[in-house]
Design a protein around this motif. Structure first.
Motif, PDB file in Angstrom:
ATOM      1  N   GLY A  25       7.254   9.227  15.214  1.00  0.00           N
ATOM      2  CA  GLY A  25       6.792   9.912  13.746  1.00  0.00           C
ATOM      3  C   GLY A  25       8.697  10.222  13.049  1.00  0.00           C
ATOM      4  N   LYS A  26       8.156  10.371  12.036  1.00  0.00           N
ATOM      5  CA  LYS A  26       9.652  11.031  11.288  1.00  0.00           C
ATOM      6  C   LYS A  26       9.117  11.863  10.078  1.00  0.00           C
ATOM      7  CE  LYS A  26      10.860   7.581  13.513  1.00  0.00           C
ATOM      8  NZ  LYS A  26      11.404   7.125  14.297  1.00  0.00           N
ATOM      9  N   MET A  27       9.728  12.414  10.012  1.00  0.00           N
ATOM     10  CA  MET A  27       9.533  13.757   8.982  1.00  0.00           C
ATOM     11  C   MET A  27      10.324  13.643   7.448  1.00  0.00           C
ATOM     12  SD  MET A  27       8.185  17.651   9.355  1.00  0.00           S
ATOM     13  CE  MET A  27       8.463  17.540  11.290  1.00  0.00           C
ATOM     14  N   MET A  28      10.568  13.672   6.451  1.00  0.00           N
ATOM     15  CA  MET A  28      10.947  15.157   5.658  1.00  0.00           C
ATOM     16  C   MET A  28      10.234  15.722   4.829  1.00  0.00           C
ATOM     17  SD  MET A  28      13.812  12.972   2.458  1.00  0.00           S
ATOM     18  CE  MET A  28      11.941  11.904   2.185  1.00  0.00           C
ATOM     19  N   ASN A  29      11.619  17.031   5.049  1.00  0.00           N
ATOM     20  CA  ASN A  29      11.926  18.648   3.952  1.00  0.00           C
ATOM     21  C   ASN A  29      11.794  18.542   2.465  1.00  0.00           C
ATOM     22  OD1 ASN A  29       8.478  19.073   5.335  1.00  0.00           O
ATOM     23  ND2 ASN A  29      10.239  19.080   7.061  1.00  0.00           N
ATOM     24  N   LYS A  30      11.793  18.644   1.286  1.00  0.00           N
ATOM     25  CA  LYS A  30      13.254  19.062   0.214  1.00  0.00           C
ATOM     26  C   LYS A  30      11.924  20.539  -0.720  1.00  0.00           C
ATOM     27  CE  LYS A  30      15.469  15.816   2.320  1.00  0.00           C
ATOM     28  NZ  LYS A  30      17.429  16.769   2.473  1.00  0.00           N
ATOM     29  N   GLY A  31      13.059  20.816  -1.060  1.00  0.00           N
ATOM     30  CA  GLY A  31      13.024  21.320  -2.362  1.00  0.00           C
ATOM     31  C   GLY A  31      13.073  21.354  -3.567  1.00  0.00           C
ATOM     32  N   TYR A  32      12.987  22.203  -4.771  1.00  0.00           N
ATOM     33  CA  TYR A  32      12.740  22.090  -6.147  1.00  0.00           C
ATOM     34  C   TYR A  32      12.020  22.447  -6.840  1.00  0.00           C
ATOM     35  CZ  TYR A  32      14.682  18.609 -10.224  1.00  0.00           C
ATOM     36  OH  TYR A  32      14.686  18.520 -11.367  1.00  0.00           O
ATOM     37  N   TYR A  33      12.667  23.212  -7.704  1.00  0.00           N
ATOM     38  CA  TYR A  33      12.594  24.260  -9.169  1.00  0.00           C
ATOM     39  C   TYR A  33      11.583  23.031  -9.876  1.00  0.00           C
ATOM     40  CZ  TYR A  33      13.754  28.629  -6.022  1.00  0.00           C
ATOM     41  OH  TYR A  33      14.355  29.180  -4.942  1.00  0.00           O
ATOM     42  N   VAL A  34      10.098  23.781 -10.245  1.00  0.00           N
ATOM     43  CA  VAL A  34       9.347  23.235 -11.262  1.00  0.00           C
ATOM     44  C   VAL A  34       9.271  23.901 -12.613  1.00  0.00           C
ATOM     45  CG1 VAL A  34       8.669  21.297  -9.455  1.00  0.00           C
ATOM     46  CG2 VAL A  34       7.045  23.669 -10.408  1.00  0.00           C
ATOM     47  N   LYS A  35       9.245  23.374 -13.762  1.00  0.00           N
ATOM     48  CA  LYS A  35       8.324  24.109 -14.845  1.00  0.00           C
ATOM     49  C   LYS A  35       6.899  24.915 -14.725  1.00  0.00           C
ATOM     50  CE  LYS A  35      11.305  21.952 -17.884  1.00  0.00           C
ATOM     51  NZ  LYS A  35      12.270  20.849 -19.142  1.00  0.00           N
ATOM     52  N   SER A  36       6.927  25.816 -15.561  1.00  0.00           N
ATOM     53  CA  SER A  36       5.443  26.288 -14.613  1.00  0.00           C
ATOM     54  C   SER A  36       4.286  25.943 -16.271  1.00  0.00           C
ATOM     55  CB  SER A  36       5.090  28.246 -15.380  1.00  0.00           C
ATOM     56  OG  SER A  36       5.863  28.280 -16.385  1.00  0.00           O
ATOM     57  N   GLY A  37       3.781  25.455 -16.193  1.00  0.00           N
ATOM     58  CA  GLY A  37       2.433  24.826 -17.482  1.00  0.00           C
ATOM     59  C   GLY A  37       2.633  23.691 -17.419  1.00  0.00           C
ATOM     60  N   TYR A  38       2.615  23.076 -15.791  1.00  0.00           N
ATOM     61  CA  TYR A  38       2.219  21.420 -15.723  1.00  0.00           C
ATOM     62  C   TYR A  38       1.790  21.246 -14.469  1.00  0.00           C
ATOM     63  CZ  TYR A  38       5.888  20.629 -18.873  1.00  0.00           C
ATOM     64  OH  TYR A  38       6.243  20.671 -20.332  1.00  0.00           O
ATOM     65  N   ARG A  39       1.652  20.100 -14.001  1.00  0.00           N
ATOM     66  CA  ARG A  39       0.296  19.582 -12.846  1.00  0.00           C
ATOM     67  C   ARG A  39       1.866  18.646 -12.644  1.00  0.00           C
ATOM     68  NH1 ARG A  39      -5.015  16.781 -14.384  1.00  0.00           N
ATOM     69  NH2 ARG A  39      -3.966  16.314 -16.058  1.00  0.00           N
ATOM     70  N   TYR A  40       1.710  19.004 -10.425  1.00  0.00           N
ATOM     71  CA  TYR A  40       2.455  17.988 -10.246  1.00  0.00           C
ATOM     72  C   TYR A  40       1.478  17.294  -8.905  1.00  0.00           C
ATOM     73  CZ  TYR A  40       6.128  21.234 -12.741  1.00  0.00           C
ATOM     74  OH  TYR A  40       6.187  21.086 -13.736  1.00  0.00           O
ATOM     75  N   ARG A  41       2.298  16.532  -8.575  1.00  0.00           N
ATOM     76  CA  ARG A  41       1.933  15.664  -7.246  1.00  0.00           C
ATOM     77  C   ARG A  41       3.508  14.640  -6.957  1.00  0.00           C
ATOM     78  NH1 ARG A  41      -1.090  10.121  -9.367  1.00  0.00           N
ATOM     79  NH2 ARG A  41       1.003   8.805  -9.432  1.00  0.00           N
ATOM     80  N   MET A  42       2.634  14.959  -5.389  1.00  0.00           N
ATOM     81  CA  MET A  42       4.043  13.604  -5.026  1.00  0.00           C
ATOM     82  C   MET A  42       3.706  12.531  -4.278  1.00  0.00           C
ATOM     83  SD  MET A  42       6.821  14.408  -1.790  1.00  0.00           S
ATOM     84  CE  MET A  42       5.681  14.738  -0.736  1.00  0.00           C
ATOM     85  N   THR A  43       4.259  11.507  -4.258  1.00  0.00           N
ATOM     86  CA  THR A  43       4.629  10.011  -3.199  1.00  0.00           C
ATOM     87  C   THR A  43       5.526   9.770  -2.385  1.00  0.00           C
ATOM     88  OG1 THR A  43       3.370   9.646  -6.074  1.00  0.00           O
ATOM     89  CG2 THR A  43       4.267   7.760  -3.840  1.00  0.00           C
ATOM     90  N   VAL A  44       4.340   9.941  -1.364  1.00  0.00           N
ATOM     91  CA  VAL A  44       5.422   9.323   0.301  1.00  0.00           C
ATOM     92  C   VAL A  44       5.557   7.595  -0.233  1.00  0.00           C
ATOM     93  CG1 VAL A  44       6.097   9.610   2.455  1.00  0.00           C
ATOM     94  CG2 VAL A  44       5.562  11.906   0.824  1.00  0.00           C
ATOM     95  N   THR A  45       6.841   7.173   0.128  1.00  0.00           N
ATOM     96  CA  THR A  45       6.225   5.714   0.816  1.00  0.00           C
ATOM     97  C   THR A  45       6.896   5.303   1.785  1.00  0.00           C
ATOM     98  OG1 THR A  45       6.389   5.825  -2.021  1.00  0.00           O
ATOM     99  CG2 THR A  45       7.047   3.541  -0.147  1.00  0.00           C
ATOM    100  N   ALA A  46       6.845   4.606   2.662  1.00  0.00           N
ATOM    101  CA  ALA A  46       6.962   4.220   4.121  1.00  0.00           C
ATOM    102  C   ALA A  46       7.168   2.797   3.967  1.00  0.00           C
ATOM    103  CB  ALA A  46       6.631   4.941   5.200  1.00  0.00           C
ATOM    104  N   GLU A  47       8.746   2.290   4.054  1.00  0.00           N
ATOM    105  CA  GLU A  47       8.885   0.662   4.327  1.00  0.00           C
ATOM    106  C   GLU A  47       9.773   0.720   5.861  1.00  0.00           C
ATOM    107  OE1 GLU A  47      10.327  -0.342  -0.319  1.00  0.00           O
ATOM    108  OE2 GLU A  47      11.828   1.089   1.348  1.00  0.00           O
ATOM    109  N   ILE A  48       9.128  -0.289   6.542  1.00  0.00           N
ATOM    110  CA  ILE A  48       9.494  -0.814   7.471  1.00  0.00           C
ATOM    111  C   ILE A  48      10.321  -2.055   7.441  1.00  0.00           C
ATOM    112  CG2 ILE A  48       8.969  -1.641   9.404  1.00  0.00           C
ATOM    113  CD1 ILE A  48       7.829   1.154   8.696  1.00  0.00           C
ATOM    114  N   LEU A  49      12.007  -2.128   7.504  1.00  0.00           N
ATOM    115  CA  LEU A  49      12.572  -3.155   7.938  1.00  0.00           C
ATOM    116  C   LEU A  49      12.397  -3.544   9.093  1.00  0.00           C
ATOM    117  CD1 LEU A  49      14.166  -0.749   6.251  1.00  0.00           C
ATOM    118  CD2 LEU A  49      13.343  -2.263   4.803  1.00  0.00           C
ATOM    119  N   ASP A  50      12.618  -5.636   8.869  1.00  0.00           N
ATOM    120  CA  ASP A  50      13.080  -6.526  10.092  1.00  0.00           C
ATOM    121  C   ASP A  50      14.695  -6.150  10.158  1.00  0.00           C
ATOM    122  OD1 ASP A  50      14.664  -8.050   8.281  1.00  0.00           O
ATOM    123  OD2 ASP A  50      13.208  -9.469   8.343  1.00  0.00           O
TER     124      ASP A  50
END
Length: 154
Positions: free
Chosen positions: A111-136
């Motif tokens: 298992g791999k995990m990452m958690n981060k925080g960031y302040y956003v502006k009010s009045g908007y919609r937000y989403r977050m995209t997670v991408t995992a890449e496997i490297l040879d």
């Protein structure tokens, strides 16, 4: 059991079942069923190297966006490296615009995990995209999987 009893049972069983299901008690039990709630979990299809991946986003009343990403690599791919990228996006003028991103490299399976925080502006919609890449072993991406969090408004 003789043949005539089997025939009688075959003819009466559907009728008995129909009557049992149409009684007031059965109807009351049907209306009293518990309500199903949906959790903020992302479901992803099965991939070759990645067992599962998820993205989570919550925004506090003060506007702090808590962004989380996880993925699990099958144990048989223990020698592989991977990279997680999380991108926080804001919906502006009918399109998703990147406002913050983070990236981290990992080694091995599990298992791999990452958690981060960031302040956003009010009045908007937000989403977050997670991408995992496997490297040879040469650093070439051999699998890339992305998932979006549920959309949150602030």
């Amino acid at each position: 059991m003789n043949l005539s009893r089997l025939k009688a049972l075959a003819l009466t069983a559907p009728l008995c079942l129909s009557l049992a299901l149409s009684t007031p008690a059965a109807m009351a039990a049907e209306t009293a069923a518990p309500e199903i709630t949906v959790l903020d979990l992302s479901i992803s299809p099965r991939f070759e190297h990645i067992m599962r991946i998820s993205a989570s986003l919550s925004i506090s009343s003060l506007g702090r966006a808590e962004c989380g990403g996880t993925y699990v690599i099958y144990d048989i791919y223990d020698g592989y490296d991977s990279r997680m990228t999380m991108v926080l996006q804001q919906y502006v003028d009918s399109e998703w615009v990147e406002i913050k991103d983070w990236s981290q490299d990992f080694t091995g399976a599990g298992g791999k995990m990452m958690n981060k925080g960031y302040y956003v502006k009010s009045g908007y919609r937000y989403r977050m995209t997670v991408t995992a890449e496997i490297l040879d072993s040469d650093g070439t991406v051999i699998e890339s999987v992305s998932v979006d969090s549920p959309i949150k408004e602030y």
